[in-house]
Design a protein around this motif. Structure first.
Motif, PDB file in Angstrom:
ATOM      1  N   MET A   1       0.713  -1.076   0.079  1.00 12.28           N
ATOM      2  CA  MET A   1       0.191  -0.004   0.183  1.00 12.28           C
ATOM      3  C   MET A   1       0.937   1.078   0.079  1.00 12.28           C
ATOM      4  O   MET A   1       1.473   1.676   0.878  1.00 12.28           O
ATOM      5  CB  MET A   1      -0.927  -0.074   1.202  1.00 12.28           C
ATOM      6  N   ASP A   2       0.912   1.959  -1.114  1.00 11.58           N
ATOM      7  CA  ASP A   2       1.873   2.975  -1.339  1.00 11.58           C
ATOM      8  C   ASP A   2       1.343   4.273  -0.969  1.00 11.58           C
ATOM      9  O   ASP A   2       0.412   4.838  -1.626  1.00 11.58           O
ATOM     10  CB  ASP A   2       2.532   3.014  -2.861  1.00 11.58           C
ATOM     11  N   GLU A   3       1.644   4.924  -0.073  1.00 14.59           N
ATOM     12  CA  GLU A   3       1.118   6.137   0.564  1.00 14.59           C
ATOM     13  C   GLU A   3       1.318   7.251  -0.436  1.00 14.59           C
ATOM     14  O   GLU A   3       0.663   8.446  -0.257  1.00 14.59           O
ATOM     15  CB  GLU A   3       1.476   6.380   1.962  1.00 14.59           C
ATOM     16  N   ILE A   4       2.528   7.211  -1.163  1.00 14.35           N
ATOM     17  CA  ILE A   4       2.718   8.582  -2.109  1.00 14.35           C
ATOM     18  C   ILE A   4       2.007   8.070  -3.338  1.00 14.35           C
ATOM     19  O   ILE A   4       2.150   9.026  -4.300  1.00 14.35           O
ATOM     20  CB  ILE A   4       4.350   8.517  -2.259  1.00 14.35           C
ATOM     21  N   ARG A   5       1.194   7.205  -3.500  1.00 18.11           N
ATOM     22  CA  ARG A   5       0.205   6.874  -4.658  1.00 18.11           C
ATOM     23  C   ARG A   5       1.007   6.757  -5.965  1.00 18.11           C
ATOM     24  O   ARG A   5       0.731   7.355  -7.061  1.00 18.11           O
ATOM     25  CB  ARG A   5      -0.901   7.984  -4.588  1.00 18.11           C
ATOM     26  N   GLN A   6       2.082   6.134  -6.019  1.00 12.09           N
ATOM     27  CA  GLN A   6       2.853   5.657  -7.357  1.00 12.09           C
ATOM     28  C   GLN A   6       2.267   4.553  -7.943  1.00 12.09           C
ATOM     29  O   GLN A   6       2.518   4.119  -8.944  1.00 12.09           O
ATOM     30  CB  GLN A   6       4.250   5.747  -7.051  1.00 12.09           C
ATOM     31  N   GLY A   7       1.461   3.795  -7.224  1.00 10.35           N
ATOM     32  CA  GLY A   7       1.099   2.319  -7.574  1.00 10.35           C
ATOM     33  C   GLY A   7      -0.329   2.440  -8.395  1.00 10.35           C
ATOM     34  O   GLY A   7      -0.547   3.658  -8.526  1.00 10.35           O
ATOM     35  N   LYS A   8      -0.644   1.387  -8.912  1.00  3.22           N
ATOM     36  CA  LYS A   8      -1.766   1.217  -9.686  1.00  3.22           C
ATOM     37  C   LYS A   8      -3.087   1.218  -8.763  1.00  3.22           C
ATOM     38  O   LYS A   8      -2.904   0.805  -7.586  1.00  3.22           O
ATOM     39  CB  LYS A   8      -1.758   0.172 -10.764  1.00  3.22           C
ATOM     40  N   PRO A   9      -4.270   1.461  -9.274  1.00  4.87           N
ATOM     41  CA  PRO A   9      -5.549   1.365  -8.480  1.00  4.87           C
ATOM     42  C   PRO A   9      -5.605  -0.048  -7.785  1.00  4.87           C
ATOM     43  O   PRO A   9      -5.648  -0.986  -8.332  1.00  4.87           O
ATOM     44  CB  PRO A   9      -6.759   1.484  -9.503  1.00  4.87           C
TER      45      PRO A   9
ATOM     46  N   TYR B   1       7.482 -10.483  -6.585  1.00  6.02           N
ATOM     47  CA  TYR B   1       6.200 -10.499  -5.985  1.00  6.02           C
ATOM     48  C   TYR B   1       5.556  -9.621  -5.318  1.00  6.02           C
ATOM     49  O   TYR B   1       4.433  -9.603  -4.959  1.00  6.02           O
ATOM     50  CB  TYR B   1       6.298 -11.758  -4.893  1.00  6.02           C
ATOM     51  N   VAL B   2       6.139  -8.305  -5.312  1.00  8.33           N
ATOM     52  CA  VAL B   2       5.677  -7.248  -4.939  1.00  8.33           C
ATOM     53  C   VAL B   2       4.626  -6.475  -5.735  1.00  8.33           C
ATOM     54  O   VAL B   2       5.140  -6.103  -7.073  1.00  8.33           O
ATOM     55  CB  VAL B   2       6.351  -6.398  -4.155  1.00  8.33           C
ATOM     56  N   VAL B   3       3.584  -5.905  -5.291  1.00 12.81           N
ATOM     57  CA  VAL B   3       2.550  -5.273  -6.189  1.00 12.81           C
ATOM     58  C   VAL B   3       2.242  -3.898  -5.976  1.00 12.81           C
ATOM     59  O   VAL B   3       1.779  -3.937  -4.629  1.00 12.81           O
ATOM     60  CB  VAL B   3       1.283  -6.113  -6.718  1.00 12.81           C
ATOM     61  N   ASN B   4       2.676  -3.007  -6.251  1.00 16.79           N
ATOM     62  CA  ASN B   4       2.711  -1.520  -5.648  1.00 16.79           C
ATOM     63  C   ASN B   4       1.179  -0.941  -6.237  1.00 16.79           C
ATOM     64  O   ASN B   4       0.791  -0.797  -7.228  1.00 16.79           O
ATOM     65  CB  ASN B   4       3.715  -0.761  -6.329  1.00 16.79           C
ATOM     66  N   VAL B   5       0.452  -0.663  -4.991  1.00 14.91           N
ATOM     67  CA  VAL B   5      -0.954  -0.328  -5.500  1.00 14.91           C
ATOM     68  C   VAL B   5      -1.247   1.077  -4.589  1.00 14.91           C
ATOM     69  O   VAL B   5      -0.328   1.422  -3.506  1.00 14.91           O
ATOM     70  CB  VAL B   5      -2.029  -1.457  -5.053  1.00 14.91           C
ATOM     71  N   ASN B   6      -2.099   1.696  -5.117  1.00 17.16           N
ATOM     72  CA  ASN B   6      -2.631   3.090  -4.046  1.00 17.16           C
ATOM     73  C   ASN B   6      -4.295   2.718  -3.741  1.00 17.16           C
ATOM     74  O   ASN B   6      -4.972   2.301  -4.346  1.00 17.16           O
ATOM     75  CB  ASN B   6      -2.322   4.090  -4.803  1.00 17.16           C
ATOM     76  N   LEU B   7      -4.368   3.597  -2.754  1.00 15.96           N
ATOM     77  CA  LEU B   7      -5.972   3.591  -2.211  1.00 15.96           C
ATOM     78  C   LEU B   7      -6.471   5.149  -2.255  1.00 15.96           C
ATOM     79  O   LEU B   7      -7.378   5.438  -1.911  1.00 15.96           O
ATOM     80  CB  LEU B   7      -5.641   3.227  -0.540  1.00 15.96           C
TER      81      LEU B   7
ATOM     82  N   SER C   1      10.589   4.627   4.245  1.00 12.46           N
ATOM     83  CA  SER C   1      11.954   5.200   3.888  1.00 12.46           C
ATOM     84  C   SER C   1      12.167   4.850   2.227  1.00 12.46           C
ATOM     85  O   SER C   1      11.664   4.089   1.673  1.00 12.46           O
ATOM     86  CB  SER C   1      13.005   4.796   4.599  1.00 12.46           C
ATOM     87  N   ASP C   2      12.876   5.792   1.917  1.00 12.60           N
ATOM     88  CA  ASP C   2      13.400   5.507   0.193  1.00 12.60           C
ATOM     89  C   ASP C   2      13.932   4.020   0.132  1.00 12.60           C
ATOM     90  O   ASP C   2      13.821   3.356  -0.825  1.00 12.60           O
ATOM     91  CB  ASP C   2      14.285   6.696  -0.019  1.00 12.60           C
ATOM     92  N   ASP C   3      14.828   3.733   1.082  1.00 11.36           N
ATOM     93  CA  ASP C   3      15.643   2.424   0.610  1.00 11.36           C
ATOM     94  C   ASP C   3      14.563   1.340   0.969  1.00 11.36           C
ATOM     95  O   ASP C   3      14.551   0.365   0.249  1.00 11.36           O
ATOM     96  CB  ASP C   3      16.543   2.423   1.932  1.00 11.36           C
ATOM     97  N   GLU C   4      13.463   1.547   1.757  1.00 13.41           N
ATOM     98  CA  GLU C   4      12.661   0.308   2.105  1.00 13.41           C
ATOM     99  C   GLU C   4      11.670   0.257   0.742  1.00 13.41           C
ATOM    100  O   GLU C   4      11.372  -0.700   0.273  1.00 13.41           O
ATOM    101  CB  GLU C   4      11.599   0.651   2.979  1.00 13.41           C
ATOM    102  N   ARG C   5      11.336   1.270   0.089  1.00 13.12           N
ATOM    103  CA  ARG C   5      10.546   1.640  -1.080  1.00 13.12           C
ATOM    104  C   ARG C   5      11.337   0.774  -2.153  1.00 13.12           C
ATOM    105  O   ARG C   5      10.840   0.275  -3.008  1.00 13.12           O
ATOM    106  CB  ARG C   5      10.181   3.063  -1.391  1.00 13.12           C
ATOM    107  N   ARG C   6      12.454   1.167  -2.339  1.00 11.10           N
ATOM    108  CA  ARG C   6      13.475   0.609  -3.329  1.00 11.10           C
ATOM    109  C   ARG C   6      13.501  -0.884  -3.392  1.00 11.10           C
ATOM    110  O   ARG C   6      13.442  -1.552  -4.154  1.00 11.10           O
ATOM    111  CB  ARG C   6      14.922   1.170  -3.418  1.00 11.10           C
ATOM    112  N   LEU C   7      13.566  -1.607  -1.868  1.00 11.09           N
ATOM    113  CA  LEU C   7      13.828  -2.812  -1.723  1.00 11.09           C
ATOM    114  C   LEU C   7      12.450  -3.356  -1.909  1.00 11.09           C
ATOM    115  O   LEU C   7      12.451  -4.516  -2.554  1.00 11.09           O
ATOM    116  CB  LEU C   7      14.027  -2.873  -0.212  1.00 11.09           C
ATOM    117  N   LEU C   8      11.511  -2.902  -1.535  1.00  6.31           N
ATOM    118  CA  LEU C   8      10.250  -3.494  -1.959  1.00  6.31           C
ATOM    119  C   LEU C   8       9.936  -3.609  -3.688  1.00  6.31           C
ATOM    120  O   LEU C   8       9.600  -4.560  -4.202  1.00  6.31           O
ATOM    121  CB  LEU C   8       8.877  -2.764  -1.550  1.00  6.31           C
TER     122      LEU C   8
END
Length: 247
Positions: free
Chosen positions: A168-176, A212-218, A200-207
């Motif tokens: 769950m990407d709080e900066i809303r860079q993921g897809k719906p 298997y990680v899918v970046n989504v936004n709410l 953190s930026d490092d955690e975001r890069r690692l994810l």
């Protein structure tokens, strides 16, 4: 037999019709001193492997209580295989996340330590007690597994690649979120919620490096961590879980 009390209790004993069960001392104290039950009262007892039964209290004391299993009320029912990973918050907010995760049918809960986690005091026994109480109230048959606290990097390093992890990407860079849930609806799934300070930026890069990680936004508004947990689980259950099924 006395009038049935509206009391539903998780019990780890084998539930079988006509069996006489001596409950734990803690449960005896709860029934006797907290709920003020009496001999002859009937209560509902349940667990994940036997289902739910109507039981009668035949002897009661704060240290020793016996119940008789009388009637099967329901067969055991499983919950969908959805996991929740969340960064522990301040006390009341963490309590909310645990309670709602149980009500929303989460099978396994991971308290995850991140760079900006608000607290590292993870009281697992408290979480288990809260989960048990929530299960008793919401009508589910099992108590979700709750892991010990673990660092995010360790979780990712040990992850099963066959289980999709919705970040769950709080900066809303993921897809719906609904679009991605439906796209991966056939897979085992987990949802990752960060702390109030985000990742953190490092955690975001690692994810984002994990296959298997899918970046989504709410959506267009930034949600509090506890709100994001409840909202994302509700959406997943609606689209992929047992909310789709008829009772």
């Amino acid at each position: 037999m006395r009038q049935q009390r509206n009391l539903r209790i998780y019990i780890d004993n084998k539930l079988k019709k006509s069996e006489l069960i001596e409950v734990s001392e803690d449960l005896s104290h709860y029934l006797c001193n907290v709920m003020r039950c009496n001999k002859g009262d009937t209560i509902k007892c349940f667990n994940s492997y036997d289902g739910e039964y109507l039981c009668q209290i035949v002897n009661i004391d704060k240290k020793k209580t016996e119940i008789k299993v009388d009637k099967e009320l329901a067969k055991p029912q499983d919950v969908p295989d959805i996991w929740l990973l969340f960064a522990p918050l301040k006390k009341d907010k963490t309590d909310f996340v645990i309670e709602k995760a149980v009500e929303l049918g989460v099978k396994k809960i991971f308290p995850v330590i991140t760079s900006y986690t608000n607290t590292e005091k993870v009281r697992r026994e408290r979480f288990l007690s809260q989960a048990k109480e929530a299960a008793e109230q919401c009508g589910r048959f099992d108590i979700p597994e709750i892991s010990a606290e673990v660092k995010l990097s360790q979780v990712l390093g040990e992850w099963d690649n066959n289980r999709v992890l919705f970040f769950m990407d709080e900066i809303r860079q993921g897809k719906p979120i609904a679009e991605q849930f439906l796209k991966h609806s056939s897979k085992k799934a987990a949802i990752l919620i960060g702390p109030e300070g985000g990742f953190s930026d490092d955690e975001r890069r690692l994810l984002n490096q994990q296959s298997y990680v899918v970046n989504v936004n709410l959506g267009p508004r930034i949600l509090r961590a506890e709100t994001a947990a409840a909202a994302s689980l509700a959406i997943w259950q609606s689209l992929c879980g047992d909310w789709k099924k008829n009772d």
